[in-house]
Structure formats: C-alpha cells, structure tokens
Enzyme design. Structure first.
Site, short mmCIF file in Angstrom:
data_model
loop_
_atom_site.label_atom_id
_atom_site.label_comp_id
_atom_site.label_asym_id
_atom_site.label_seq_id
_atom_site.Cartn_x
_atom_site.Cartn_y
_atom_site.Cartn_z
N LYS A 143 0.81 -1.22 0.00
CA LYS A 143 0.00 0.00 0.00
C LYS A 143 0.84 1.27 0.00
CE LYS A 143 -0.62 0.43 5.03
NZ LYS A 143 -1.60 0.54 6.12
N GLY B 133 9.41 -2.62 1.76
CA GLY B 133 10.18 -2.80 2.98
C GLY B 133 9.41 -2.67 4.27
N GLY B 134 8.19 -2.15 4.20
CA GLY B 134 7.38 -2.05 5.41
C GLY B 134 7.94 -1.08 6.44
N THR C 188 0.93 -7.92 6.72
CA THR C 188 0.74 -6.46 6.74
C THR C 188 1.37 -5.76 7.94
OG1 THR C 188 -1.48 -6.96 7.61
CG2 THR C 188 -1.31 -6.39 5.28
N LEU D 299 13.40 3.20 24.63
CA LEU D 299 14.76 3.30 25.16
C LEU D 299 15.78 3.49 24.04
CD1 LEU D 299 14.66 0.66 28.04
CD2 LEU D 299 14.25 3.12 28.14
N GLU E 6 6.89 5.09 32.70
CA GLU E 6 6.48 3.71 32.42
C GLU E 6 5.39 3.28 33.41
OE1 GLU E 6 5.60 0.09 31.55
OE2 GLU E 6 6.98 1.14 30.22
N MET F 236 6.72 -9.41 18.16
CA MET F 236 6.73 -8.56 16.97
C MET F 236 8.17 -8.23 16.61
SD MET F 236 3.50 -6.00 17.55
CE MET F 236 1.83 -6.54 17.16
N ALA G 46 11.17 -8.48 13.41
CA ALA G 46 11.34 -8.63 11.97
C ALA G 46 11.88 -10.00 11.59
CB ALA G 46 12.28 -7.53 11.45
N HIS H 161 41.30 -15.42 21.19
CA HIS H 161 41.72 -14.45 22.20
C HIS H 161 42.56 -13.36 21.53
CE1 HIS H 161 43.20 -12.87 26.01
NE2 HIS H 161 44.41 -12.85 25.47
#
Length: 464
Positions: A33, A38-39, A142, A185, A202, A317, A319, A443
């Site tokens: 839309k 890429g949203g 979506t 954050l 919060e 949620m 990616a 190391h």
C-alpha cells in the site's frame, strides 16, 4: 491474472516470503500500500533507527571516550547530515528489495490490498482505480503500526511516534518518552547522546518487562548514569501541546497525586498493534482475536488458502521472526517442510550497551518449576573489553540442572547483538553449557566472556 501466491505487505515477512516462494518456482505477486517496499522496518523502523543509533554513538564516543584513547577531538553535530545518512541507508535498503523482486520475477502491485474471499484479492491504487487478482494461496503480512495512547493526539511535531522521533529537525532540550520498552529506550538513547535531557514514564514498575529481571535492573542503572530519569509505576493522563512545548500530566499507576512535567517533545512508545483494518477480514470470514489473525501451527487461517505471518499473528513482533515465518510458509506451499523454532528466536535492544537474549529468563524458569544452574561472567574481567573501554555488563547462561541443556542466555554489553548468535546455534541443536565451554574462542575477543559464562555454569570460569 492468476498467481500461485499473493503476499499482502512487503515488510521483512512479506518480501522474504515472496522471494523464497519465487525461488521455489511459485508464480508470486506482492501487494504494497505504501509508495516504497520494505514495510515499517526498512522505512521508519529497524533500519533508520539503527542508522541513528550508530551515528549518535560515534558522536558520543568522539566527545567522551576518544580522549582516553589518546585522540583529541572536539566533535560538532551536523544533524541534517546525520539525518541524511539515515535517509540514504533507508533508500539503499528499500531499493534493494525492489531489485530482488525484479531479480526473482515477482510482480509488484502498489495499492491497498483487500481479501474478497478465498483466492481473490482486490488492489485499490492511489488513482482510485481497482483491479482484482486471483491466486491459489494468499499470505497476509501487513505488519503492525504504533499503538495510540488514549486521550493523546500524535501530531508528529510536538507529540511524536517512533516515525516522528527519527526525523526531528533539531535536538530537543527535553524529551519525554512514554513507555520503557525497546523502541522508547532506543530512540531515547539517540537523542540523549546528542544532548537531550531524557525522561521516561512507564506504567509498570520496571523497564523492559519481558527481559530477564537482573539484566533489566542493571541496564536501568547504566541508563541513569547516561542521564536518563525514570518515573516507573506511573501513567500519562494528559498531554497539553503548544508551540512552546508540552505539559505532561502523570499519576502513580496505583493511585496518588498527579504532577506535571515539561517537555519539548513527547515520544509515545507504548507498543504496536497489528495492521488488519481494511483487509476485509470480517467480510471474508477470516477469524481474528483482539486484532490479530488467528492461525494454526502451519500459519493457516480458518479460510482455505489464506495464511498469515509476522506482526499480525501471535508471537513476538520481531522482523526476523516474520522473516522465518515467511520462509516457512513459502516452503510449505511448495511442498517442503517449513518450520520455525520459536524457542530460539533472539531479541536485541540496540542501545549502548546492547541487550541480547534468547530462550527463557530466570523468572520464567522459576514460574515453571524448572531446576537450573546459572553461569555468569562480567565484561570487567574480559581483556578485550578492557582494551575497548567496554566493560559494562555481563553474560548470563541458564542451563537445565539435570541435563545441562542451555535453556536461556542473556547478554548485556557492547556487541551483545552479534555475540548472541553462537547461543542461537547452540540451542538450535539442543546444546549444553559443556558443549560451549569446550569450544575454543579466539583471544582476545569479547566473545570469550560467553565461553567463560558457560564454564561458570559448573563454577570453573578461568578469569573470575
């Protein structure tokens, strides 16, 4: 035109699903839309925020850490150039998706997709014209959008969402963040490094409520050292915005006297909600639960041939969770055995230091009555961390007390988001802390702290 698969949405879940399906020989189309592919992630989320997080961290290091390394500089902020870096990064990634669609012969349709029923999708273009596509299968991908704060209007000027917070034209003197989750954050960190005075409100009595509690508590102390102020256990009840700034009324969540805080910008970051409006789900008979599409263990909805993945379905949620689901459903539709192991999906907070976690927290193991052993190792005892002036934080590994199988791991430290992946692989193969403890680590590296934490499960860490 008829396709084997139509994917609605071109975010990480959608575009990855489409590409994998095309690789497997399915004639595939994508409906998007927005004007670009890429949203949320590529356009106004993951990618631009990380560009700003990196740039702001470089600025902060130049002004605060370089002198300790024998480098004398006086950095000057060029915010327009920093924002251009962010925009250029977005453009490169978005164009990359378009290139991949062409490379894999995926048909892309710009417009709002609506499911008319099994196998039928209507696409409404910006010009008002509609066209109907048909497919054997449809995948809803979506994504999600910003969750609103009741009674507060987001104008993307004084009161912003994450979208507005990555495009502020100047550094606010005072930034008030509503919500102490990942997004709040991270973006609070960007502007704090550039000079803003950041206050976080919060509702719950702790930050990052889904993270391991020990990690979250130490991380809060580090943020406070960086200049953050927290009002935990409080709710925002009113925001009066004007050209002069914002008056924010907050109250204790459990009752008490209200107080008013001043801010130049208010960032609302209380979470996200699934994008299911306008898809025609109800008319098509597709079941939902509190806005999320209901699916079975194979991503199928209750309507034959219609599937859903990513932020519009259950689960975190993230990616990369959406990407894995996209690959899995594409493989299933092509007759293969696509699968997602939800027990080993990492999560990262891209602040400085970073937080990376996978599997169970201590609190979850206690609640489930699972006996476990802990191995912890601080970065203060790691040679590379000392050399890099990156000694904040620690690695924490949780292993089953009987089998030694690693059940969870949590890293607070610089580069945690990269270090977590050896634990992803370990847990994917049901590995033990002993397996990790006997694996040689180069190391000097920060990753040696991961091995030391594995050794510490049986109280045999070498450098502590």
């Amino acid at each position: 035109m008829t396709f084997d698969l139509i994917v609605i949405g071109s975010g990480p879940g959608g575009y990855v699903c489409a590409i994998r399906a095309a690789q497997l020989g399915l004639k595939t189309a994508v409906v998007e839309k927005e004007k670009t592919f890429g949203g949320t992630c590529l356009n106004v989320g993951c990618i631009p925020s990380k560009a700003l997080l990196h740039a702001s961290e470089m600025f902060h290091q130049a002004g605060h850490d370089f002198a300790h390394l024998g480098i004398k500089v006086t950095p000057e902020l060029d915010l327009p150039a920093m924002l251009k870096h962010k925009d250029d990064t977005v453009t490169a990634n978005v164009n990359g998706v378009g290139f991949l669609f062409k490379k894999n012969k995926i048909d892309a349709y710009q417009g709002v997709g609506k499911i008319l029923g099994a196998g039928k999708v209507e696409v409404a273009g910006a010009d008002g014209k509609t066209q109907q596509l048909e497919a054997k299968n449809i995948v809803i991908a979506t994504g999600s959008s910003v969750a609103p704060l009741p009674g507060v209007t987001i104008d993307e000027k004084r009161v912003v969402s994450s979208t507005g917070a990555i495009a502020l034209p100047q550094v606010p003197k005072k930034l008030l963040v509503v919500g102490a989750g990942v997004i709040g954050l991270e973006l609070g960190s960007v502007w704090a490094r550039l000079g803003a005075e950041v206050t976080v409100v919060e509702f719950l009595d702790k930050i990052l409520p889904t993270n391991d509690e020990e990690v979250a508590k130490q991380f809060q102390r580090l943020l406070q050292k960086q200049g953050f102020t927290f009002h935990l256990g409080h709710k925002v009840t009113k925001v009066d915005a004007s050209d002069a700034g914002c008056k924010v009324t907050i109250e204790p969540a459990k009752g008490g006297a209200a107080k008013v805080l001043d801010a130049d910008i208010v960032l609302v970051a209380i979470g996200r909600r699934p994008n299911t409006d306008g898809l025609g789900l109800e008319a098509a008979g597709i079941a939902t639960d509190r806005g999320r599409v209901v699916i079975d263990d194979h991503f199928a909805t209750n309507v034959k041939g219609v599937y859903a993945i990513g932020d519009v379905v259950r689960g975190p949620m993230l990616a990369h969770k959406a990407e894995d689901e996209g690959i899995a459903i594409a493989e299933q539709l092509a007759g293969k055995a696509g699968h997602v192991n939800y027990e080993v999906i990492p999560a990262v907070v891209y602040t400085q230091p970073e937080i990376a976690s996978i599997g169970k927290t201590e609190e979850e193991l206690k609640a489930a009555g699972v006996a476990y052993n802990i191995g912890k190792f601080p970065f203060t005892a790691n040679g590379r961390a000392r050399a890099n002036r990156a000694t904040d934080g620690f690695v924490k590994i949780l292993a089953d007390a009987k089998t030694d199988r690693v059940l969870g791991a949590h890293i607070l430290g610089a580069g945690a988001g990269e270090m977590i992946h050896e634990l992803v692989v370990l847990m994917e193969f049901a590995g033990s802390s002993e397996d990790l403890a006997r694996s040689t680590h180069a190391h000097p590296t920060m990753s040696e702290a991961v091995r030391e934490a594995a050794l510490a499960v049986e109280k045999r860490a070498i450098h502590m």
